[in-house]
Design an enzyme around this catalytic site. Structure first.
Site, short mmCIF file in Angstrom:
data_model
loop_
_atom_site.label_atom_id
_atom_site.label_comp_id
_atom_site.label_asym_id
_atom_site.label_seq_id
_atom_site.Cartn_x
_atom_site.Cartn_y
_atom_site.Cartn_z
CG HIS A 62 8.11 -30.57 -25.81
ND1 HIS A 62 6.78 -30.54 -26.18
CD2 HIS A 62 8.56 -31.80 -26.15
CE1 HIS A 62 6.44 -31.69 -26.73
NE2 HIS A 62 7.50 -32.48 -26.72
NE ARG B 205 7.91 -32.54 -29.95
CZ ARG B 205 8.44 -33.22 -30.96
NH1 ARG B 205 8.70 -32.60 -32.11
NH2 ARG B 205 8.70 -34.51 -30.83
CD GLU C 259 9.39 -38.25 -27.52
OE1 GLU C 259 10.16 -39.11 -27.03
OE2 GLU C 259 8.49 -37.70 -26.88
#
Length: 260
Positions: free
Chosen positions: A16, A67, A94
């Protein structure tokens, strides 16, 4: 209806673009923040690069974090392919940065020392300080994870933990799609993509720690019948790719570096 092919399709990995917390130099992890204006431009640029390379993903796998979702949307919109099916999973999130989430990276480095912060950020099997389950930042308080078994919800993760929770999704979801789609896009994050690259490229624990995946730059793999790379490349200008990779390297020490 797509039928299975003896050879897997093309695999494109996309980290991203810059988020608002990247811009503010904060640890993000599972905190759900949007792309910055620069990050949105990176997403659009990624779409342009894929279009110009003749890549047309027919399915996307992405995390459940905004994101990554916005990066997918921006890239697909640029390709005029917003209709492409998207599959979302927490397994592509993440790395969870535990109690560091929301803290300023430079201030954390000043307090604990750059070497300690680098160990927390970039070591393979060391977790940062864990988040108290009673803390509102803990994923148990986020409705998107309400259906998950509590034992799967992390209070902090190492990169090794990310590899362990990502690999089942690779085998169970991405690999089957590679057999029936000519191009599969994975839109995710620095650490979940590092985990996938570790598996694909056979990187050692030490090698993956030093891997810096630039933001918003498609990483394109051609795979053999065993789903091992025969080649890979980044799309776009090599100098720009290196500039973004250098920005990622700088973040490992906790020093502020723009990703766009």
């Amino acid at each position: 209806m797509a039928t299975a092919s003896p050879n897997p399709g093309m695999l494109v990995l996309l980290r991203h673009g810059e988020s608002t917390w990247n811009l503010e130099n904060l640890f993000t992890g599972w905190t759900d923040v949007p792309l910055s204006e620069g990050g949105a431009k990176e997403a659009t640029e990624a779409g342009r690069l894929m279009r110009e390379a003749g890549l047309r993903p027919s399915v996307v796998h992405e995390s459940v974090l905004l994101r990554a979702i916005q990066t997918t949307q921006g890239a697909l919109a640029e390709m005029e392919m917003s209709w492409v099916p998207v599959k979302r999973t927490w397994r592509l999130n993440e790395r969870h940065y535990g109690a560091l989430q929301g803290l300023n990276k430079q201030q954390t480095a000043d307090q604990y020392g750059e070497e300690k912060v680098k160990v927390w950020r970039r070591s393979y099997d060391v977790r940062p300080p864990e988040l108290d389950p009673r803390d509102e930042r803990h994923p148990s308080h986020d409705p998107r994870y309400a259906g998950m078994p509590p034992e799967l919800l992390p209070s902090a993760e190492s990169l090794k933990d990310v590899v362990d929770r990502m690999l089942p999704y690779w085998y169970d979801a991405i690999v089957p799609d590679l057999l029936v789609h000519t191009c599969v896009l994975v839109s995710a994050h620095g650490n979940s993509l590092r985990a996938l690259v570790k598996h694909l490229d056979g990187l050692s624990d030490a090698e993956v720690v030093e891997l810096n995946i630039p933001t918003g730059v498609p990483r394109v793999y051609e795979l053999d019948s065993s789903f091992r790379p025969t080649s890979w490349r980044y799309l776009g200008d090599p100098d720009e790719v290196e500039r973004r990779a250098a920005a990622v390297r700088a973040q490992a020490s906790g020093t502020k570096s723009r990703t766009t």
